[in-house]
Design an enzyme around this catalytic site. Structure first.
Site, PDB file in Angstrom:
ATOM      1  N   ARG A  19     -10.506   0.161  15.428  1.00 36.98           N
ATOM      2  CA  ARG A  19     -10.392   0.970  14.220  1.00 36.98           C
ATOM      3  C   ARG A  19     -11.401   0.461  13.197  1.00 36.98           C
ATOM      4  O   ARG A  19     -12.420   1.105  12.949  1.00 36.98           O
ATOM      5  CB  ARG A  19      -8.952   0.918  13.681  1.00 36.98           C
ATOM      6  CG  ARG A  19      -8.639   1.948  12.625  1.00 36.98           C
ATOM      7  CD  ARG A  19      -7.152   1.980  12.328  1.00 36.98           C
ATOM      8  NE  ARG A  19      -6.648   0.725  11.772  1.00 36.98           N
ATOM      9  CZ  ARG A  19      -5.384   0.531  11.389  1.00 36.98           C
ATOM     10  NH1 ARG A  19      -4.504   1.511  11.519  1.00 36.98           N
ATOM     11  NH2 ARG A  19      -4.997  -0.626  10.891  1.00 36.98           N
ATOM     12  N   TYR A  21      14.736  31.370   1.611  1.00 36.41           N
ATOM     13  CA  TYR A  21      13.620  32.163   2.115  1.00 36.41           C
ATOM     14  C   TYR A  21      13.949  32.746   3.488  1.00 36.41           C
ATOM     15  O   TYR A  21      14.534  32.079   4.349  1.00 36.41           O
ATOM     16  CB  TYR A  21      12.361  31.301   2.223  1.00 36.41           C
ATOM     17  CG  TYR A  21      11.686  31.052   0.887  1.00 36.41           C
ATOM     18  CD1 TYR A  21      11.172  32.117   0.147  1.00 36.41           C
ATOM     19  CD2 TYR A  21      11.554  29.764   0.388  1.00 36.41           C
ATOM     20  CE1 TYR A  21      10.554  31.890  -1.070  1.00 36.41           C
ATOM     21  CE2 TYR A  21      10.932  29.527  -0.823  1.00 36.41           C
ATOM     22  CZ  TYR A  21      10.435  30.588  -1.559  1.00 36.41           C
ATOM     23  OH  TYR A  21       9.829  30.375  -2.755  1.00 36.41           O
ATOM     24  N   MET A  79       9.940  24.132  -1.853  1.00 36.94           N
ATOM     25  CA  MET A  79       9.062  23.135  -2.462  1.00 36.94           C
ATOM     26  C   MET A  79       9.821  22.223  -3.419  1.00 36.94           C
ATOM     27  O   MET A  79       9.598  21.008  -3.438  1.00 36.94           O
ATOM     28  CB  MET A  79       7.921  23.820  -3.216  1.00 36.94           C
ATOM     29  CG  MET A  79       6.950  22.861  -3.878  1.00 36.94           C
ATOM     30  SD  MET A  79       5.575  23.682  -4.708  1.00 36.94           S
ATOM     31  CE  MET A  79       4.586  24.194  -3.297  1.00 36.94           C
ATOM     32  N   LYS A 121       0.852  -1.203   0.000  1.00 32.69           N
ATOM     33  CA  LYS A 121       0.000   0.000   0.000  1.00 32.69           C
ATOM     34  C   LYS A 121       0.880   1.243   0.000  1.00 32.69           C
ATOM     35  O   LYS A 121       2.090   1.181   0.241  1.00 32.69           O
ATOM     36  CB  LYS A 121      -0.920  -0.011   1.212  1.00 32.69           C
ATOM     37  CG  LYS A 121      -0.198   0.054   2.555  1.00 32.69           C
ATOM     38  CD  LYS A 121      -1.170   0.004   3.710  1.00 32.69           C
ATOM     39  CE  LYS A 121      -0.431   0.062   5.052  1.00 32.69           C
ATOM     40  NZ  LYS A 121      -1.348   0.048   6.195  1.00 32.69           N
TER      41      LYS A 121
END
Length: 717
Positions: free
Chosen positions: A474, A608, A657, A380
């Site tokens: 769950r 930044y 990013m 997964k």
């Protein structure tokens, strides 16, 4: 190795046989032994050489399989490529067709029949046959599955057989004679895309989809037996005199299957130039026949029977040589083009997936399992960032037959990529998607009583495993909710094949955690005993994930263990203690490149907010990876570090990013274009995923599974 993460295709055995197969086609159209022995010529051209076209169709099916997995887009791409070659071939032969008077008696209907079935020139029928056969196989596989498709294609082949080698048998029966008379009013032969092509295309698809079950010597024995049957059948057909055209034999599929298996076992890198050359030989050899005969006639070397110096063998050799020479420029062009395409692009950021490490981990984890228990590889979240399809394929190669995913989309992606065996969806799927679950042969986790009823009411029979809540609270049925469990097992449209639970405390060996885990396992056994005592089963039971497998010996009666993070050779946190210390190897290394190096003076700042402001001269390197690629922003301002030329360099300032900065002041030899290791080994130094995750304030499961799609997965040996 290429940028997609695939190792070089090793289908060299298939490619090497293409040239002999193409030369067999040339033999069919030249009769190499006619002046030596008509019987020997019949043996070669009318029996053995009939292997060539089915072989080419099976190879097309072998490579069509990946297109079938991609749906209509893959089929369209395959058909467009074949039709483009078909169109070019028709243009090449237009002058010969006109010279032979083809267009004088041509009608719209006859032209349509030729374009779709017969081919406008005698050997070009192969191309429309491949396209029509591919469409038939694709549609049947979507509707009927492999077995149903095999049955229909086999039936079509038998129908074609009675219009080909065994036409004399059908011609004596009035209904069959009328039926074939109708067929032959539409096309000239049954060796076309309706009857001949589908079976062999399907065989190629099945060969690609299923691993071999026999050893090479066994396939060799099967091939020898099939060839013997083919020879005997060819002689029988000759004796009966029943053939309308002798392209189709019962024994041909029995020869093609083991032949393809043997050729696939030859692990050589593919030869794209040979593929192109064999296609060129097939397309151009009639032109070469005309050229050889024209040249021999001009030189006075052509005998009355049309052979070079009266020898059919010399004539064949001249045509074969001319065909190979005509194909040579195309092969050289393809080879040059292949070199350009195979040059790996400079990757901005890549995750290297170590095939041997993954295989090693599979072997080590398998050794922890008792008899009758197997691994269910948890792939997964894109296989925890490692690439689900790529990882699942390596798992299949190493004997893993069951997989677990979280979503319907993940399961479909694996099926489309050709992953076989059990695929269990551990998460919730909308009940209205039950038909999609059934279509892709996926097993759905049932997360509770209401969900079971909704899934049952959706109108489609679905294979399911019932989730049992033993303390995680769950998903799942309560372990002591006997009535709801048995009710779910009795629902008509739910095919219950398994029960499973998830352990909440298995990561720890603290006394309270051990007590909770043993309690959960005991509850799971009680729920399983209740269901089996009611007569439901056999059921596949599974409870242990990575830490359960490492901390608690698997109990008898379990069908699966579900390792996730351990499969990839890491633990969630550094220096964790487990009951069975694993000899596991990290599978993933994360790397990027230095795009730019800047020299900073005191008072300068970088990034930044000017977050990196050195008080002395410094060098900063811009690295081609950022938080959008999954590298955590929390590693900014020196919390994270990387490896460059075997030395550590801290992250400088705020991570962006798409890029990050590192301080390479202490690595004066660092240069633009250098590789940067963010996870993995560089020289003698190692940055583990556990270390990086801890510095980022998370666990490896999150760190790795967040690696984005922009990070190219590259499989290394």
């Amino acid at each position: 190795m290429n940028a997609s993460g695939k190792s070089p295709a090793q289908y060299g055995g298939l490619d090497l046989f293409r040239i002999p197969a193409a030369l067999l086609v040339v033999a069919v159209h030249t009769g190499p032994l006619l002046t030596v022995s008509s019987q020997a010529n019949y043996l070669i051209t009318d029996i053995l050489a009939r292997l060539a076209v089915p072989f080419f169709l099976a190879v097309s099916g072998f490579f069509l399989a990946s297109g079938v997995q991609k749906g209509w887009r893959g089929l369209r791409r395959f058909c467009c490529k074949v039709l483009l070659l078909y169109g070019i071939s028709i243009l090449v032969y237009l002058p010969l067709m006109a010279r032979n008077g083809y267009f004088r008696g041509c009608t719209p209907l006859s032209l349509a029949a030729d374009l779709v079935f017969n081919g406008p020139f005698y050997h070009l029928w192969y191309f429309p046959a491949a396209v029509l056969g591919a469409v038939i196989v694709f549609l049947l596989l979507r509707r009927l599955g492999e077995r149903g498709t095999l049955a229909v294609c086999g039936l079509l082949y038998l129908v074609g057989l009675l219009g080909d080698s065994y036409y004399g048998l059908s011609a004596v029966l009035a209904p069959l004679s009328a039926f074939y008379g109708l067929l032959f009013s539409c096309f000239d032969y049954t060796r076309n895309g309706l009857f001949l092509a589908p079976l062999f295309l399907l065989l190629g698809v099945l060969l690609r989809e299923h691993p071999p079950r026999l050893a090479g010597r066994q396939y060799c024995a099967l091939l020898c037996g099939g060839l013997a049957l083919l020879m005997a059948e060819g002689e029988l057909v000759a004796q009966l005199g029943s053939a309308r055209h002798d392209s189709m034999y019962l024994a041909l599929p029995l020869c093609i299957w083991p032949l393809m298996r043997l050729l696939c076992s030859v692990k050589l890198n593919s030869f794209s130039a040979i593929r192109t050359a064999s296609t060129a030989v097939y397309v151009l050899h009639p032109l070469c026949i005309v050229a050889v005969r024209g040249g021999a006639k001009a030189l006075g070397l052509l005998s009355q029977d049309g052979f070079l110096l009266g020898s059919s063998l010399l004539h064949y050799l001249a045509v074969a040589t001319a065909s190979l020479l005509a194909a040579l420029p195309f092969a050289l062009w393809r080879q040059r083009r292949g070199r350009v395409q195979s040059s790996p692009p400079a990757l901005r950021a890549r995750a290297e997936i170590d095939r041997s490490a993954l295989a090693h981990n599979i072997g080590r984890l398998t050794k922890l399992l008792p008899s009758g228990c197997e691994l269910m590889a948890v792939v997964k979240a894109n296989a925890y960032g490692h690439g689900d399809v790529l990882t699942a394929r390596v798992c299949m190669e190493n004997g893993v037959k069951a997989f677990a995913v979280a979503t319907l989309a993940e399961g479909i992606r694996l099926r489309r990529a050709g992953i076989k065996g059990e695929i269990l969806i551990l998460g919730w799927t909308p009940p209205e998607q039950s038909r999609t679950l059934a279509r892709w042969r996926l097993t759905q986790a049932v997360v509770g009583p209401a969900y079971a009823r909704a899934l049952n009411d959706s109108g489609c029979r679905v294979k399911v495993h019932l989730a049992i809540d033993t303390g995680m609270h769950r998903l799942g049925f309560s372990w002591d909710g006997g009535d709801s469990l048995l009710t779910a097992c009795g629902l008509k449209r739910l095919r219950v094949t398994g029960l499973f639970t998830h352990l909440a405390f298995s990561e720890s060996l603290a006394p309270d955690a051990v007590r909770h885990t043993q309690e959960q396992l005991g509850r799971f056994r009680q729920a399983a005993e209740l269901v089996t005592a009611a007569g439901y089963g056999p059921l596949a039971l599974h409870a242990l994930s990575s830490y359960g497998l490492l901390n608690y010996p698997p109990q008898s009666g379990m069908a699966y263990a579900r390792p996730g993070i351990a499969l990839y050779g890491v633990l969630s946190r550094p220096d964790e203690q487990v009951g069975t210390p694993p000899d596991l190897r990290p599978v993933l290394s994360l790397r990027a490149k230095i795009a730019r190096i800047h020299a900073l003076s005191p008072g300068d700042c970088a990034g930044y907010d000017g977050a990196f402001a050195p008080s002395s001269p410094a060098r900063v390197a811009a690295v081609t990876i950022g938080y959008a690629d999954g590298y955590p922003r929390s590693l900014s301002n020196g919390r994270g570090r990387v490896l460059i030329r075997g030395k550590f360099a801290p992250v400088a300032g705020l991570i962006c990013m798409d890029q990050l900065l590192v301080d390479v002041t202490g690595i004066p030899e660092a240069r633009e274009g250098d590789t940067v290791t963010l996870i993995g080994r560089d020289g003698e130094q190692v940055l583990t995923a556990e270390e990086v995750a801890q510095a980022a304030g998370t666990i490896t499961n999150e760190l790795l599974s967040r690696l984005g799609e922009r990070v190219t997965r590259v499989l290394i040996p």
